[in-house]
Design an enzyme around this catalytic site. Structure first.
Site, short mmCIF file in Angstrom:
data_model
loop_
_atom_site.label_atom_id
_atom_site.label_comp_id
_atom_site.label_asym_id
_atom_site.label_seq_id
_atom_site.Cartn_x
_atom_site.Cartn_y
_atom_site.Cartn_z
N HIS A 34 1.07 -1.06 -0.02
CA HIS A 34 -0.11 0.14 0.08
C HIS A 34 0.75 0.94 0.07
CE1 HIS A 34 0.99 0.33 4.21
NE2 HIS A 34 0.67 -1.23 4.48
N HIS A 37 4.00 1.19 2.39
CA HIS A 37 5.09 0.57 1.64
C HIS A 37 5.88 1.47 0.74
CE1 HIS A 37 2.88 -3.00 2.88
NE2 HIS A 37 4.00 -3.23 3.65
P1 AMP Z 1 4.85 -4.99 6.73
O1 AMP Z 1 4.86 -5.47 5.26
O2 AMP Z 1 3.47 -4.77 7.43
O3 AMP Z 1 5.62 -5.78 7.69
O4 AMP Z 1 5.50 -3.58 6.57
C1 AMP Z 1 6.83 -3.21 5.94
C2 AMP Z 1 7.33 -1.79 6.41
O5 AMP Z 1 6.33 -0.91 6.11
C3 AMP Z 1 7.66 -1.67 8.02
O6 AMP Z 1 8.64 -1.01 8.26
C4 AMP Z 1 6.25 -0.79 8.22
O7 AMP Z 1 6.44 -0.26 9.41
C5 AMP Z 1 5.98 0.10 7.22
N1 AMP Z 1 4.52 0.55 6.99
C6 AMP Z 1 3.39 -0.56 7.14
N2 AMP Z 1 2.53 0.52 7.09
C7 AMP Z 1 2.80 1.68 7.07
C8 AMP Z 1 2.21 2.86 6.96
N3 AMP Z 1 1.10 3.08 7.05
N4 AMP Z 1 3.03 4.10 6.86
C9 AMP Z 1 4.35 4.03 6.70
N5 AMP Z 1 4.96 2.91 6.68
C10 AMP Z 1 4.31 1.80 7.09
#
Ligand code: AMP
Length: 289
Positions: A34, A37
Site C-alpha cells: 500500500h 510501503h
Molecule cells: P509490513 O509489510 O506490514 O511488515 O511493513 C513493512 C514496512 O512498512 C515496515 O517498516 C512498516 O512499518 C512499514 N509500514 C507499514 N504500514 C505503514 C504505513 N501506513 N506508513 C508507513 N510505513 C508503513
C-alpha cells in the site's frame, strides 16, 4: 526491476553494486503493498543508489492463533507496484531459503520486546528481530528503512542494530494514512465495512491526545483515559492497550516529558489495528520562587 529468490544470486548482484561504490537502501516488508510501503521505497530511491525491497511473510513472527495462513499475498500485484516505483531488486525468498532444516538461531532484544504489543504477542519481536538480522546479513545495506506505524518494531530494531553493531543507518518514515486518518495497513482489508467506518476514531483520539499534551496536559493517566473514552463512545472497538512511553526505551511515562510515544492496539472484530503518535516536549523549566 529484477526479482531474485536465491540468497547466492542476490549476494552476487549486490557485491558487484558495492564494488562500484554504490549505496544500497533496503526496505523489508511482508508484501501486499500500500502507499505506506511505497513511501519507504520512494525514500530509499531518493537517498541511495540502489533500492532493494524484500517480501517475506515470516512465520516466526506470527503466534499460533494469528493470521499467518490468511495474511494477504499477491506477488503479481506487488511486483507491478514495485516496478512502477523503480525498485531495483525485489527479493522474494521462500521458507526453505530462509529457515533451513534444523534452524536454531534467534535474536532476542530483551525487555522492550516484552512490553506494549509484546505483552500480547509473545515471541513476535523475537521473530521480527531474527528475520531482519538475517536479511541485513544477506543484503548488507547502507540504510534500513522502517515505518513509524510500527513504533515498537522501530525501537526493537534500532536497539538490535546498535547492540549488534550492524554498520548501517536506520531511517524512519512517517505513517501514511487514508484520507480519513486510518493508518494504512495490509490488514485493513480484513475490516468489515462498519468497522472500517469506525476505525478512524483511533487517529482522532491520538490527535486529540497530541493537542492536549501540547496545550499543557502532562498526566499520562488523563491522556489515556481520554483516548479510551473516545474509542469506547465512538466505536465498537475493543481496546487491547493504550500506553504513554518513552519513544526509544519504551519505559512507561507517568508524567509526559521528552520524547513521548502514545501507542494503542484495538480490535475491530477479529482485526487488530495499531497506531501511534510521537510528541516531543522540551523539559519544563524549573521556576525559582
Ligand atoms: P509490513 O509489510 O506490514 O511488515 O511493513 C513493512 C514496512 O512498512 C515496515 O517498516 C512498516 O512499518 C512499514 N509500514 C507499514 N504500514 C505503514 C504505513 N501506513 N506508513 C508507513 N510505513 C508503513
Amino acid at each position: 526491476m529484477r526479482i531474485i529468490t536465491s540468497i547466492t544470486q542476490l549476494r552476487k548482484v549486490l557485491n558487484q553494486v558495492r564494488r562500484k561504490g554504490k549505496t544500497i537502501g533496503f526496505v523489508p516488508t511482508m508484501g501486499y503493498f500500500h502507499e505506506g510501503h511505497l513511501s519507504l521505497m520512494r525514500q530509499a530511491k531518493r537517498d541511495t543508489d540502489l533500492c532493494v525491497v524484500s517480501i517475506y511473510v515470516n512465520p516466526a513472527q506470527f503466534g499460533p492463533q494469528e493470521d499467518f495462513k490468511k495474511y494477504p499475498r499477491d506477488l503479481k500485484r506487488d511486483s507491478s507496484m514495485a516496478r512502477k516505483e523503480n525498485v531495483d531488486i525485489l527479493f522474494v525468498p521462500s521458507d526453505n531459503v530462509i529457515y533451513s532444516e534444523g534452524y536454531l538461531t534467534y535474536i532476542d532484544v530483551e525487555k522492550i520486546s516484552q512490553w506494549l504489543c509484546g505483552r500480547f504477542r509473545p515471541g513476535h519481536f523475537k521473530g521480527v528481530a531474527t528475520i531482519v538480522a538475517k536479511l541485513l546479513n544477506i543484503v548488507w545495506p547502507d540504510v534500513l528503512y522502517l515505518g513509524q506505524k510500527d513504533a515498537q518494531q522501530v525501537a526493537v530494531l534500532k536497539a538490535m542494530v546498535r547492540d549488534l553493531n550492524f554498520p548501517l543507518k536506520v531511517k524512519v518514515v512517517a505513517t501514511k494514512r487514508e484520507a480519513d486518518g486510518l493508518a494504512m495497513s495490509s490488514r485493513n482489508k480484513y475490516l468489515l465495512s462498519d468497522h472500517r467506518r469506525q476505525a478512524p476514531v483511533l487517529y482522532r483520539a491520538l490527535q486529540q491526545a497530541r493537542r492536549m499534551v501540547k496545550s499543557g496536559e502532562h498526566s499520562s493517566a488523563k491522556i489515556k483515559a481520554m483516548i479510551q473514552s473516545m474509542i469506547k463512545h465512538q466505536s465498537s472497538g475493543k481496546i487491547q492497550y493504550v500506553a504513554c512511553v518513552h519513544t526509544d526505551t519504551l519505559q512507561e511515562l507517568k508524567t509526559l516529558e521528552g520524547k513521548i510515544l502514545i501507542a494503542l492496539a484495538v480490535f475491530f472484530g477479529k482485526t487488530r489495528l495499531i497506531d501511534n503518535v510521537v510528541i516531543r516536549l522540551h523539559a519544563r523549566k524549573q521556576h525559582k520562587s
